[in-house]
Design an enzyme around this catalytic site. Structure first.
Site, PDB file in Angstrom:
ATOM      1  N   GLU A  14       0.869  -1.383   0.140  1.00  0.00           N
ATOM      2  CA  GLU A  14       0.077  -0.060   0.120  1.00  0.00           C
ATOM      3  C   GLU A  14       0.697   1.260  -0.223  1.00  0.00           C
ATOM      4  O   GLU A  14       0.395   2.206   0.611  1.00  0.00           O
ATOM      5  CB  GLU A  14      -1.112   0.180   1.074  1.00  0.00           C
ATOM      6  CG  GLU A  14      -1.993  -1.244   1.047  1.00  0.00           C
ATOM      7  CD  GLU A  14      -3.276  -1.073   2.197  1.00  0.00           C
ATOM      8  OE1 GLU A  14      -3.251  -0.178   2.735  1.00  0.00           O
ATOM      9  OE2 GLU A  14      -4.015  -1.862   2.046  1.00  0.00           O
ATOM     10  N   GLU A  57      -5.076  -9.370   1.546  1.00  0.00           N
ATOM     11  CA  GLU A  57      -5.840  -9.068   2.721  1.00  0.00           C
ATOM     12  C   GLU A  57      -7.202  -9.216   2.422  1.00  0.00           C
ATOM     13  O   GLU A  57      -7.605  -8.615   1.566  1.00  0.00           O
ATOM     14  CB  GLU A  57      -5.585  -7.738   3.363  1.00  0.00           C
ATOM     15  CG  GLU A  57      -4.406  -7.559   3.987  1.00  0.00           C
ATOM     16  CD  GLU A  57      -3.976  -6.169   4.566  1.00  0.00           C
ATOM     17  OE1 GLU A  57      -5.064  -5.226   4.523  1.00  0.00           O
ATOM     18  OE2 GLU A  57      -3.005  -5.735   5.185  1.00  0.00           O
TER      19      GLU A  57
END
Ligand SMILES: *[C@@H]1O[C@H](CO)[C@@H](O)[C@H](O)[C@H]1NC(C)=O
Ligand SMILES: *[C@@H]1O[C@H](CO)[C@@H](O)[C@H](O)[C@H]1NC(C)=O
Ligand SMILES: *[C@@H]1O[C@H](CO)[C@@H](O)[C@H](O)[C@H]1NC(C)=O
Ligand SMILES: *[C@@H]1O[C@H](CO)[C@@H](O)[C@H](O)[C@H]1NC(C)=O
Ligand SMILES: *[C@@H]1O[C@H](CO)[C@@H](O)[C@H](O)[C@H]1NC(C)=O
Ligand SMILES: *[C@@H]1O[C@H](CO)[C@@H](O)[C@H](O)[C@H]1NC(C)=O
Ligand SMILES: *[C@@H]1O[C@H](CO)[C@@H](O)[C@H](O)[C@H]1NC(C)=O
Ligand SMILES: *[C@@H]1O[C@H](CO)[C@@H](O)[C@H](O)[C@H]1NC(C)=O
Ligand SMILES: *[C@@H]1O[C@H](CO)[C@@H](O)[C@H](O)[C@H]1NC(C)=O
Length: 493
Positions: A160, A264
């Site tokens: 990220e 995730e």
């Protein structure tokens, strides 16, 4: 032909004395496949960061405490997990025991090379100022620490990094780190371990992100990512393929030239989580495009995403989410999950060109930064200031902690089992009978004296179990010695 009993003994001895190993996986087109059988591998994973991002320091990380790893590997075997992802790792601690414990359990590892400590990651607001030798001590240190384990599935070069705060040039730096890691592995490891990026689910730039990292750059082929992870929480509660927007993800990723998976998933806006997305992720709507995913996350932390609550170093409690995930995993048809589809495994990556990028806020050129001299030297000669892990035999397999199920009942027989060579863990293969220990003597929970006496008898049970295990191991060793003598005698004859 050896007599059957001799072969059995020889097998038992091999199991007792060698470190059994999973088969390394390789990337083939859009799939992960077993490097020996060619079977497709889909990730049935959990994100593993006990203690959250603060469960990490230079001397302690999630793969540095064998007792905790043994407990968790045993519970994951029972759950049906075949992969963990670990975010924060220290190159200076020895991970040999934990990595070997997960290997023996048939569980692969996806490892992030970054750390939250100063200098341990690219600063998304200042990538040019942090793309330096200090940072690569962390990056190459983690590669050194894990390159020798057969269950090292892949490394993430970044997590990220690209978001609303990142600067325009950030993608070029991540692609450069990917290049440097792959060049390092090619030169300094015995096999080609995949490297990829784990993206936030920012839909307007998701395809741009995928395309930026997966396109083919003629003047720097090693900078191309080998795989792509997506952190996505868009399926909440009893959602559906369409309502969750998973259908859009499948459309977006359907042309990808590399394996794509959820690094995730597991929205917790509706609790307890039922994980109804599992059937869809591994079912016919998605499995041609996605290689499974990892549930966020193993232990219960403040953000309330846990499957297991680790109350202290010697007790742990399974949460309802653990049970629910296990139910969903147990419905999966592993034979279809493992079968590969030859037509989809070969897709040529597009050449990198600015037309691949559609959003004006996203970098559309591939002028990668040149690497620092010291980084170049480490690639040529190896980075030596790290604790290089190696596979060890898992000798002690008794679970030292007390485990409770989600009703608060003590689990009497959580067991860690070393799988046969070349096996990975699958759901519905109860190596441990994790039924609760509702014995008639402990059935009354109302009186405190009865519960204290039941816990006394429970701890006796534990000692008995451990004693029995030790005795079994000892007799196995004796048998091995004896059969060794027999085989030697047979050889002399
Ligand atoms: C490759 O593996 C062999 C045997 O385990 C080892 O001796 C050697 O150092 C390894 N090479 C690298 C570059 O890691
Ligand atoms: C996938 O490829 C097809 C055929 O080349 C093309 O029509 C389609 O737009 C592509 N989809 C995406 C999301 O890039
Ligand atoms: C452990 O923590 C869980 C969740 O917070 C709680 O429900 C359970 O009672 C605790 N168990 C013990 C033995 O303390
Ligand atoms: C293989 O993949 C292609 C492309 O995704 C699909 O059209 C085809 O139905 C798949 N075949 C099988 C047997 O799953
Ligand atoms: C481009 O991406 C930014 C950042 O994610 C987003 O806010 C914007 O809406 C996007 N623009 C278009 C035209 O999709
Ligand atoms: C490599 O190719 C890209 C895309 O064509 C270009 O932007 C970049 O400047 C080239 N880099 C070098 C070192 O030639
Ligand atoms: C080697 O690593 C240790 C621990 O990470 C660090 O304290 C030390 O400064 C490093 N030594 C060199 C020569 O870089
Ligand atoms: C299933 O469990 C048994 C031990 O109970 C083990 O020998 C076997 O290798 C396991 N198989 C898989 C695929 O995990
Ligand atoms: C164990 O006992 C508890 C309460 O005493 C009960 O709620 C639970 O269903 C029992 N579990 C089994 C597997 O019998």
């Amino acid at each position: 032909m050896m007599p059957t009993y001799t072969r059995l003994l020889a097998t038992a001895c091999a199991l007792a004395t060698t470190a059994n190993a999973v088969t390394p996986l390789v990337v083939k087109g859009t799939d992960f496949v077993n490097s020996k059988t060619g079977d497709r591998f889909q990730i049935l994973g959990v994100d593993y960061q006990p203690g959250g991002s603060s469960g990490f320091s230079k001397t302690e990380d999630p793969l540095s405490q064998p007792d905790a790893c043994l407990r968790d590997a045993a519970l994951m075997q029972s759950l049906g997990v075949n992969t963990i992802r670990v975010y924060n790792l220290s190159p200076s601690v020895d991970h040999s025991k934990c990595a070997s414990i997960f290997n023996g359990a048939g569980i692969y590892m996806i490892l992030d090379v970054n750390s939250p400590l100063y200098g341990g990651s690219l600063d998304r607001t200042n990538p040019s100022g942090t793309y330096n030798a200090d940072y690569f001590e962390q990056v190459f240190g983690v590669i050194e620490a894990f390159k020798n384990f057969p269950n090292t599935l892949a490394f993430f070069s970044g997590n990220e990094v690209i978001n609303e705060d990142s600067v325009y040039a950030a993608p070029a730096y991540i692609r450069a780190v990917t290049r440097d890691m792959k060049d390092y592995i090619a030169k300094n490891a015995n096999r080609s371990i995949p490297v990829g990026y784990s993206a936030a689910d920012v839909r307007p730039i998701l395809l741009d992100t995928l395309n930026y990292f997966s396109c083919n750059l003629e003047n720097s082929t090693s900078s191309r990512a080998d795989m792509f992870g997506l952190n996505s929480y868009s399926w909440c509660g009893d959602s559906s393929f369409k309502t969750s927007g998973y259908d859009v993800l499948v459309d977006d990723f359907s042309n990808s030239s590399l394996p794509v998976f959820f690094s995730e998933y597991g929205c917790n806006l509706v609790t307890p989580r039922k994980f109804s997305e599992v059937g869809t992720i591994y079912g016919k709507e998605m499995s041609a495009v996605f290689s499974g995913g990892l549930v966020y996350e193993w232990t219960q932390e403040e953000n309330n995403y846990g499957l297991v609550s680790v109350n202290s170093s010697d007790t742990a409690t399974l949460l309802v989410d653990y049970d629910n995930l296990k139910i969903q995993y147990s419905k999966l048809d592993m034979s279809s999950i493992e079968s590969s589809n030859a037509t989809q495994t070969s897709r040529e990556p597009a050449a990198c060109e600015s037309s691949l990028i559609t959003n004006g806020t996203f970098l559309n050129s591939w002028d990668l930064p040149t690497r620092p001299t010291k980084v170049n030297d480490w690639i040529s000669n190896g980075y030596t200031n790290a604790t290089v892990g190696k596979l060890v035999t898992v000798s002690s397999t008794a679970i030292p902690q007390t485990i409770y199920d989600s009703n608060g009942n003590k689990l009497s027989s959580i067991k860690y089992s070393v799988l046969a060579n070349d096996q990975s863990n699958v759901p519905n293969n109860e190596t441990s009978t994790s039924t609760s220990s509702n014995s008639s003597s402990s059935s009354s929970s109302s009186s405190s004296s009865s519960s204290s006496s039941s816990s006394t008898s429970d701890s006796h049970e534990n000692v008995d179990t451990n004693g029995a295990t030790a005795a079994a191991q000892m007799s196995a060793s004796v048998l091995c010695l004896l059969s060794g003598v027999t085989l030697f005698a047979a050889f002399l004859l």
